[in-house]
Motif scaffolding. Structure first.
Motif, mmCIF file in Angstrom:
data_model
loop_
_atom_site.group_PDB
_atom_site.id
_atom_site.type_symbol
_atom_site.label_atom_id
_atom_site.label_comp_id
_atom_site.label_asym_id
_atom_site.label_seq_id
_atom_site.Cartn_x
_atom_site.Cartn_y
_atom_site.Cartn_z
ATOM 1 N N LYS A 23 21.798 11.085 1.303
ATOM 2 C CA LYS A 23 22.824 12.095 1.554
ATOM 3 C C LYS A 23 23.896 12.097 0.457
ATOM 4 O O LYS A 23 24.345 13.149 0.021
ATOM 5 N N ILE A 24 24.303 10.918 0.008
ATOM 6 C CA ILE A 24 25.301 10.829 -1.065
ATOM 7 C C ILE A 24 24.745 11.435 -2.350
ATOM 8 O O ILE A 24 25.423 12.206 -3.035
ATOM 9 N N ALA A 25 23.510 11.105 -2.675
ATOM 10 C CA ALA A 25 22.891 11.638 -3.899
ATOM 11 C C ALA A 25 22.763 13.156 -3.808
ATOM 12 O O ALA A 25 23.030 13.869 -4.779
ATOM 13 N N THR A 26 22.361 13.650 -2.643
ATOM 14 C CA THR A 26 22.222 15.099 -2.455
ATOM 15 C C THR A 26 23.576 15.788 -2.621
ATOM 16 O O THR A 26 23.682 16.807 -3.308
ATOM 17 N N TYR A 27 24.616 15.237 -2.008
ATOM 18 C CA TYR A 27 25.953 15.821 -2.140
ATOM 19 C C TYR A 27 26.391 15.850 -3.605
ATOM 20 O O TYR A 27 26.902 16.864 -4.085
ATOM 21 N N ARG A 28 26.186 14.751 -4.300
ATOM 22 C CA ARG A 28 26.595 14.689 -5.712
ATOM 23 C C ARG A 28 25.829 15.697 -6.555
ATOM 24 O O ARG A 28 26.376 16.319 -7.460
ATOM 25 N N PHE A 29 24.542 15.856 -6.255
ATOM 26 C CA PHE A 29 23.723 16.820 -6.996
ATOM 27 C C PHE A 29 24.215 18.246 -6.754
ATOM 28 O O PHE A 29 24.378 19.025 -7.695
ATOM 29 N N ILE A 30 24.477 18.588 -5.495
ATOM 30 C CA ILE A 30 24.971 19.931 -5.181
ATOM 31 C C ILE A 30 26.346 20.149 -5.816
ATOM 32 O O ILE A 30 26.625 21.213 -6.376
ATOM 33 N N ASP A 31 27.209 19.141 -5.750
ATOM 34 C CA ASP A 31 28.523 19.231 -6.383
ATOM 35 C C ASP A 31 28.375 19.481 -7.882
ATOM 36 O O ASP A 31 29.055 20.333 -8.450
ATOM 37 N N TYR A 32 27.451 18.774 -8.510
ATOM 38 C CA TYR A 32 27.205 18.943 -9.941
ATOM 39 C C TYR A 32 26.681 20.354 -10.243
ATOM 40 O O TYR A 32 27.115 20.992 -11.205
ATOM 41 N N MET A 33 25.762 20.845 -9.395
ATOM 42 C CA MET A 33 25.235 22.204 -9.608
ATOM 43 C C MET A 33 26.355 23.230 -9.551
ATOM 44 O O MET A 33 26.417 24.131 -10.376
ATOM 45 N N TYR A 34 27.255 23.091 -8.572
ATOM 46 C CA TYR A 34 28.371 24.033 -8.473
ATOM 47 C C TYR A 34 29.322 23.901 -9.662
ATOM 48 O O TYR A 34 30.008 24.843 -10.018
ATOM 49 N N THR A 35 29.398 22.717 -10.272
ATOM 50 C CA THR A 35 30.272 22.492 -11.417
ATOM 51 C C THR A 35 29.741 23.189 -12.668
ATOM 52 O O THR A 35 30.512 23.790 -13.420
ATOM 53 N N ILE A 36 28.426 23.121 -12.896
ATOM 54 C CA ILE A 36 27.873 23.641 -14.148
ATOM 55 C C ILE A 36 27.285 25.039 -14.027
ATOM 56 O O ILE A 36 27.050 25.688 -15.041
#
Length: 88
Positions: A23-36
């Protein structure tokens, strides 16, 4: 609340650890996608990323039905049609 969770859930369980890491990895990945990426690339009916994600999960659901494999409780459940909110 934490005390109640400690009583009901074995927080030392490798399953719990694995789920939390996922769940933490998924959240970080989605956060990163929204960033870039532009929001429309990630979220919405016209999002190419959401479309690919939706189709892939639908294929997995169909394969489970064909093979008569029970859906795991942690499996992603989608509606009959894509609404663009599948990733978030």
């Amino acid at each position: 609340v934490i005390e109640q969770l400690d009583i009901k859930i074995d927080l030392t369980s490798s399953t719990i650890t694995s789920v939390l890491i996922n769940k933490i990895a998924t959240y970080r990945f989605i956060d990163y996608m929204y960033t870039i990426l532009n929001k429309d690339d990630v979220f919405g009916v016209n999002s190419p990323i959401a479309k690919v994600f939706y189709e892939k999960v639908k294929q997995q659901e169909e394969a489970r039905k064909t093979l008569n494999i029970e859906m795991p409780i942690t499996a992603i459940k989608l509606g009959a049609t894509m609404d663009g909110k599948e990733l978030t």
